[in-house]
Design a protein around this motif. Structure first.
Motif, short mmCIF file in Angstrom:
data_model
loop_
_atom_site.label_atom_id
_atom_site.label_comp_id
_atom_site.label_asym_id
_atom_site.label_seq_id
_atom_site.Cartn_x
_atom_site.Cartn_y
_atom_site.Cartn_z
N ARG A 212 0.84 -1.19 0.00
CA ARG A 212 0.00 0.00 0.00
C ARG A 212 0.88 1.24 0.00
NH1 ARG A 212 -3.63 -0.21 4.81
NH2 ARG A 212 -1.62 0.47 5.62
N ASP A 213 1.92 1.22 0.81
CA ASP A 213 2.83 2.37 0.86
C ASP A 213 3.44 2.62 -0.51
OD1 ASP A 213 2.19 2.61 3.45
OD2 ASP A 213 4.07 1.77 4.25
N LEU B 264 -7.43 3.35 -3.83
CA LEU B 264 -6.09 2.91 -4.23
C LEU B 264 -5.74 1.59 -3.53
CD1 LEU B 264 -3.64 3.57 -5.90
CD2 LEU B 264 -2.68 4.80 -3.96
N SER B 265 -6.10 1.50 -2.25
CA SER B 265 -5.73 0.25 -1.57
C SER B 265 -6.57 -0.93 -2.05
CB SER B 265 -5.81 0.41 -0.05
OG SER B 265 -7.00 1.03 0.30
N ALA C 276 1.62 -9.09 -7.20
CA ALA C 276 0.36 -9.52 -6.60
C ALA C 276 -0.72 -9.32 -7.64
CB ALA C 276 0.07 -8.70 -5.35
N PRO C 277 -1.68 -10.23 -7.68
CA PRO C 277 -2.74 -10.10 -8.68
C PRO C 277 -3.53 -8.82 -8.49
CG PRO C 277 -3.15 -11.95 -7.21
CD PRO C 277 -1.81 -11.45 -6.89
N LEU C 278 -3.94 -8.26 -9.61
CA LEU C 278 -4.72 -7.03 -9.61
C LEU C 278 -6.16 -7.37 -9.21
CD1 LEU C 278 -4.47 -4.04 -10.44
CD2 LEU C 278 -5.13 -4.72 -12.74
N ASN C 279 -6.79 -6.42 -8.56
CA ASN C 279 -8.21 -6.54 -8.21
C ASN C 279 -9.03 -7.01 -9.43
OD1 ASN C 279 -10.90 -5.15 -8.51
ND2 ASN C 279 -10.55 -4.89 -6.33
N ASP C 280 -10.00 -7.90 -9.21
CA ASP C 280 -10.70 -8.55 -10.32
C ASP C 280 -11.42 -7.55 -11.24
OD1 ASP C 280 -12.25 -8.58 -7.74
OD2 ASP C 280 -13.87 -8.98 -9.16
N ASP C 281 -11.98 -6.47 -10.66
CA ASP C 281 -12.71 -5.53 -11.50
C ASP C 281 -11.76 -4.79 -12.45
OD1 ASP C 281 -15.27 -6.02 -10.49
OD2 ASP C 281 -14.79 -4.86 -8.70
N LEU C 282 -10.59 -4.41 -11.89
CA LEU C 282 -9.61 -3.72 -12.73
C LEU C 282 -9.03 -4.68 -13.77
CD1 LEU C 282 -7.98 -1.73 -9.86
CD2 LEU C 282 -9.20 -0.76 -11.81
#
Lengths: 526, 273
Positions: free
Chosen positions: A97-98, A117-118, A148-154
């Motif tokens: 996150r940072d 963003l997080s 790390a895998p991207l959020n599913d919606d993005l």
């Protein structure tokens, strides 16, 4: 001469009849051809729809984060305690996150954008990295590039499925000037003509007063929202990056048809993900996690491993119960049982059993194995036993057909040299029938592999996050996993479900291939 | 070296010592066979001499095959088939409850109409019987039995180099001789043949007939045949069956040259059947 000519020419009535018969023949052939084409067409549609969906789930987007593994954050208890490091999801998530906030400092400003963003990465997505570091603690304190895998919606957005948008190339921007608060005015002669035309199409059919479409303008890593669009100028509300990026550029404009409130991702998130992509930090990679991860509530982390192992364990139990009992029952009924009313009664009932709806076997299994015998719920053991009940009439019927196909001359040959009946059956008849018996057994198993309904009733539909280690562990199976995933609301589950279906079909094809192989290898002529 | 000499060179240990006179090997008394309610054999009594070929002839459906199958109790395997009467071998009634049909069939071998070798190797086809009856002590012994049986069936020279080839890869006539070898391998005293040449061409048939003639020196052979010429060529005694009865039984010469019964004469001259 005239005589032979007369006899070879049929009478008018006979000729007519002959013509009708030929026509009927031809018609029948066409019907058959049409039926086959229809079947092939249906199959092609099925394969295409599932296949294209599955193909989109076969890859996904991962984001690279260049982080420093600060010992104080990821190993507050010391680097020599791997178990603590592996569990320290918060620490690793904090690093990621940072890193994101560092990349997009504008998100610091308010709580909503910080959360947006997080959302890019799920907390649990850092778990593999945590485990990896726990196994090589010498990396603590150094710099690593973790993915790390991207959020599913993005992820869906990048695959062009999540949000309906239209990309239009804008003309040359000649000037960028500050315009009021947090705004700029971008100008360029005729730069937005194409965009205006596109907007006119996008707004057709929309009710007056309905939310306007969003227009994003992207130049390099910078993206802003456009308003007040005229042919030569527009107002730009910068979402990420620097306004200077737009001057003397030919930016790309995106018309996003659905309004922000109706989307799962915001304009800002789109801006960020486009920037990450521009930076080369987003990569589309094969989704092996589909086979190596277990079920998850987050689509980007979900995989079928637990269900695959559960299916294999269940099939093992089914095979170990249904095959010996079914085959021996078939051998007894076919070769030894006296022909009388009792045998006939059994035969009729076995045939009827094969036609019983599978959910009834689930009820029977729940009542018998779980309630009466007290076996564990949701376990492959019980699932296997239930499926064995269902499979075994199929095995009996197929095995009997195979045994019946062995010519009696083989039996008499063996009996005539003094083999006992059992020797005759097991030395000669069963080996000859073996390919057929195995075919029936494996096809029965394949049917059991795809079975969902009876397993729902014995609790195999539970969410299972861990790979079962034995037949009494809580578990689920592939078709049930498909069923559960298809019930999930998020859009990303849809391609995942198709991908899981393809994996299940692959297993079925494997079993059918085994059948063909066994037949080819062991089929003997007599 | 032709196979006849080959046979002669083999020691006679397979042949049991027997009385020199033509004592009946099998003595059938009042045999009746029923399929359910239908009677297929009506009160047939006849004997089969040792070291001789007896041919059973008659039109289709006259019961000769059924009768033949009584002699090794193959009818036991047919649902609702019932056999009455005494069949004496060595003074024992083979239909007695305490006679084990498995043992009986090792003493009374059988060859079928259609060659039915097991779908195994040539070697295993022959070795199967001796194995299940425990006739061989060890591999060498078994090899010897296989060779001896194949020699007696006149097949050794043709297959000795490919004993591991499947039995079904042989030609029809060879397959039938393989089946004869298979029957010989368990050291029977009687060999039953149910139309052994009906699926073979004339050359293979001649070969089998020669073989039967050789085997006659050791075994009591009963052969069912539709070919009158074959019965005349290979048998010493002939029984004419009609509608489940034995119409006439006698020396083959007499039956074919001077039949006592009108029906026999009509049949062998081709007037019916």
């Amino acid at each position: 001469m005239t005589d032979t000519a007369r006899t070879s020419t049929p009478s008018a009535a006979a000729a007519k009849h002959l013509k009708r018969r030929r026509a009927a023949d031809g018609r029948f052939r066409y019907y058959g051809l049409i039926a086959i084409l229809a079947a092939l067409g249906a199959l092609a549609v099925l394969v295409l729809t599932i296949g294209s969906q599955a193909l989109s789930a076969a890859t996904y987007h991962v984001v690279r984060y260049d982080v420093t593994l600060d010992p104080a954050v990821i190993a507050p208890e010391g680097a020599n305690r791997p178990a603590d490091i592996a569990r320290n999801v918060d620490g690793f998530y904090g690093l990621v996150r940072d890193n994101l906030l560092e990349t997009f400092p504008e998100a610091e400003s308010d709580r909503v954008s910080r959360r947006e963003l997080s959302d890019f990465v799920t907390r649990l997505a850092v778990l593999p990295t945590a485990k990896m570091i726990a196994n090589s603690p010498e990396l603590v304190g150094g710099d690593i590039a973790m993915t790390a895998p991207l959020n599913d919606d993005l992820d869906l957005y990048l695959k062009g499925q999540g949000v309906r948008e239209r990309k239009i190339k804008a003309g040359q921007i000649t000037a960028v000037a500050a315009d009021g608060q947090a705004g700029y005015r971008v100008t360029g002669a005729g730069a937005f003509d194409a965009l205006m035309a596109g907007l006119a199409v996008a707004n057709v059919g929309r009710a007056k007063g309905a939310a306007q479409v969003d227009v994003l303008l992207t130049a390099g890593v910078s993206t802003g929202r456009l308003t007040d669009i005229t042919s030569g100028s527009a107002r730009l509300e910068l979402l990420t990056g620097k306004a200077a990026d737009f001057s003397n550029s030919r930016p790309a404009a995106r018309i996003i048809v659905s309004p922000e409130a109706e989307r799962t991702i915001s304009d800002r998130q789109i801006a960020w993900v486009l920037a990450l992509k521009e930076m080369g930090r987003v990569e589309r990679v094969p989704r092996w996690t589909l086979l190596t991860n277990s079920d998850s509530t987050y689509p980007e982390l979900a995989g079928g491993l637990a269900a695959i192992v559960g299916s294999l364990l269940t099939m093992l139990v089914t095979a170990m119960v249904a095959m010996p009992i079914g085959i021996l029952a078939a051998v007894y009924l076919e070769e030894f049982a006296p022909r009388n009313r009792v045998t006939e009664f059994f035969e009729v009932n076995i045939n009827n059993l094969a036609a019983v709806p599978s959910i009834v076997f689930g009820l029977l299994g729940a009542a018998l194995y779980i309630n009466f015998l007290g076996m564990p719920r949701s376990a492959p053991l019980v699932g296997g036993l239930v499926l064995a009940l269902m499979t075994f009439p199929v095995v009996i019927i197929a095995s009997r057909a195979a045994l019946k196909a062995v010519p009696p001359s083989v039996r008499s040959g063996a009996l005539a040299v003094g083999a006992s009946q059992m020797q005759t059956v097991f030395h000669h008849v069963v080996p000859l029938a073996a390919p057929g018996i195995l075919t029936g057994a494996i096809l029965g198993m394949a049917r059991a592999l795809g079975e969902t309904a009876p397993l729902l009733l014995i609790g195999m539909v539970a969410f299972v996050g861990d790979v079962p280690s034995g037949p009494t562990d809580e578990s689920t199976v592939m078709p049930v996993l498909i069923f559960s995933w298809s019930n999930n609301a998020e859009r990303a589950w849809e391609p995942l479900t198709s991908a899981m279906i393809v994996i299940l079909l692959a297993f079925l094809l494997l079993m059918n291939g085994l059948v063909v192989f066994l037949r080819r290898k062991y089929e003997r002529r007599w | 070296m032709d196979t006849g000499q080959g046979t002669a060179m083999i020691d006679d240990s397979l042949t049991l010592p027997r009385a020199a006179e033509a004592a009946p090997r099998i003595d059938c008394r009042n045999i009746k066979v029923y399929y359910g309610q239908a009677q297929a054999i009506h009160d047939v009594s006849m004997t089969f001499p040792d070291r001789a070929v007896t041919a059973l002839i008659g039109p289709s459906g006259c019961g000769k095959s059924t009768f033949l199958r009584c002699l090794n109790r193959m009818n036991d395997t047919i649902e609702n088939c019932r056999v009455e009467g005494e069949i004496l071998m060595d003074g024992e009634n083979i239909n007695d409850a305490d006679i084990d049909p498995v043992l009986l069939r090792s003493r009374v071998g059988m060859v079928f109409q259609k060659p039915n070798p097991f779908p195994k190797s040539i070697y295993d086809n022959i070795a199967y019987g001796p194995r299940i009856h425990g006739l061989a002590n060890g591999r060498e012994d078994l090899d010897a039995i296989v060779e001896k049986s194949l020699r007696r069936a006149g097949l050794w020279e043709e297959v000795k180099d490919r004993l591991t080839a499947p039995g079904t890869s042989l030609s029809g006539g060879q397959q039938q001789r393989l089946c004869i070898a298979r029957a010989i391998a368990v050291q029977p005293e009687v060999i039953l043949m149910d139309e052994p040449c009906s699926a073979l061409d004339p050359i293979a048939t001649a070969r089998i007939e020669e073989l039967i003639d050789e085997l006659r020196n050791r075994y009591c052979i009963v052969i069912v045949t539709h070919s009158m010429q074959q019965a005349a060529r290979v048998s010493q005694r002939t029984a004419f069956f009609h509608l489940g009865h034995v119409v006439e039984l006698g020396d083959t010469n007499q039956i074919f040259t001077n039949p006592r019964e009108k029906r026999t004469e009509d049949y062998i001259t081709g007037r019916f059947g």
